[in-house]
Design a protein around this motif. Structure first.
Motif, PDB file in Angstrom:
ATOM      1  N   LEU A   1     -14.213  -7.667  -0.636  1.00 22.33           N
ATOM      2  CA  LEU A   1     -13.004  -8.279  -0.072  1.00 22.33           C
ATOM      3  C   LEU A   1     -13.120  -8.541   1.424  1.00 22.33           C
ATOM      4  N   GLU A   2     -14.240  -8.114   2.012  1.00 24.36           N
ATOM      5  CA  GLU A   2     -14.469  -8.279   3.452  1.00 24.36           C
ATOM      6  C   GLU A   2     -13.340  -7.659   4.274  1.00 24.36           C
ATOM      7  N   ILE A   3     -13.017  -6.423   3.931  1.00 29.69           N
ATOM      8  CA  ILE A   3     -11.979  -5.679   4.636  1.00 29.69           C
ATOM      9  C   ILE A   3     -12.569  -4.325   5.028  1.00 29.69           C
ATOM     10  N   THR A   4     -12.157  -3.822   6.167  1.00 34.87           N
ATOM     11  CA  THR A   4     -12.675  -2.519   6.583  1.00 34.87           C
ATOM     12  C   THR A   4     -12.076  -1.423   5.705  1.00 34.87           C
ATOM     13  N   GLN A   5     -12.811  -0.347   5.568  1.00 40.10           N
ATOM     14  CA  GLN A   5     -12.300   0.786   4.800  1.00 40.10           C
ATOM     15  C   GLN A   5     -11.052   1.360   5.469  1.00 40.10           C
ATOM     16  N   THR A   6     -11.023   1.326   6.796  1.00 43.46           N
ATOM     17  CA  THR A   6      -9.846   1.807   7.519  1.00 43.46           C
ATOM     18  C   THR A   6      -8.615   0.987   7.155  1.00 43.46           C
ATOM     19  N   ALA A   7      -8.751  -0.330   7.148  1.00 46.58           N
ATOM     20  CA  ALA A   7      -7.621  -1.198   6.808  1.00 46.58           C
ATOM     21  C   ALA A   7      -7.175  -0.972   5.369  1.00 46.58           C
ATOM     22  N   ALA A   8      -8.131  -0.812   4.460  1.00 42.16           N
ATOM     23  CA  ALA A   8      -7.798  -0.578   3.055  1.00 42.16           C
ATOM     24  C   ALA A   8      -7.086   0.765   2.875  1.00 42.16           C
ATOM     25  N   LEU A   9      -7.571   1.786   3.562  1.00 43.06           N
ATOM     26  CA  LEU A   9      -6.932   3.103   3.475  1.00 43.06           C
ATOM     27  C   LEU A   9      -5.520   3.073   4.050  1.00 43.06           C
ATOM     28  N   GLU A  10      -5.355   2.380   5.165  1.00 45.51           N
ATOM     29  CA  GLU A  10      -4.027   2.283   5.763  1.00 45.51           C
ATOM     30  C   GLU A  10      -3.053   1.595   4.802  1.00 45.51           C
ATOM     31  N   GLU A  11      -3.504   0.510   4.178  1.00 44.05           N
ATOM     32  CA  GLU A  11      -2.654  -0.192   3.210  1.00 44.05           C
ATOM     33  C   GLU A  11      -2.311   0.704   2.029  1.00 44.05           C
ATOM     34  N   ALA A  12      -3.307   1.430   1.527  1.00 40.46           N
ATOM     35  CA  ALA A  12      -3.086   2.320   0.380  1.00 40.46           C
ATOM     36  C   ALA A  12      -2.098   3.436   0.731  1.00 40.46           C
ATOM     37  N   ILE A  13      -2.235   4.004   1.905  1.00 43.07           N
ATOM     38  CA  ILE A  13      -1.326   5.082   2.320  1.00 43.07           C
ATOM     39  C   ILE A  13       0.083   4.556   2.503  1.00 43.07           C
ATOM     40  N   ARG A  14       0.229   3.390   3.130  1.00 44.65           N
ATOM     41  CA  ARG A  14       1.561   2.791   3.289  1.00 44.65           C
ATOM     42  C   ARG A  14       2.207   2.522   1.933  1.00 44.65           C
ATOM     43  N   ASP A  15       1.419   1.967   0.980  1.00 49.48           N
ATOM     44  CA  ASP A  15       1.942   1.701  -0.362  1.00 49.48           C
ATOM     45  C   ASP A  15       2.369   2.995  -1.049  1.00 49.48           C
TER      46      ASP A  15
END
Length: 79
Positions: free
Chosen positions: A53-67
């Motif tokens: 997805l060309e996304i950083t793991q940090t960005a993905a984790l932040e999105e997952a935690i917010r969700d």
């Protein structure tokens, strides 16, 4: 009238440019580190998905935690 120049691989470049801007803004904010342990297969699947997805793991984790937080807050309101 000057013609707008199309970027080579326009979608990818535009996506990357907006991501760079987003990262610069995010890096200006104060951050904290979060650590945890995951099963090996889940970690590998996460790394592959982020790369695809060309996304950083940090960005993905932040999105997952917010969700997750939003889901928990909405379930608390129902009880």
């Amino acid at each position: 009238m000057p013609q707008k120049r199309k970027c080579f691989f326009a979608q990818r470049l535009c996506k990357n440019e907006s991501r760079k801007l987003w990262l610069q803004i995010r890096m200006a904010e104060e951050t904290r580190e979060v650590r945890g342990r995951l099963p090996k297969n889940l970690k590998i699947a996460f790394e592959i998905a982020c790369a695809r997805l060309e996304i950083t793991q940090t960005a993905a984790l932040e999105e997952a935690i917010r969700d997750w937080l939003q889901k928990k807050e909405s379930s608390e309101k129902q009880h």
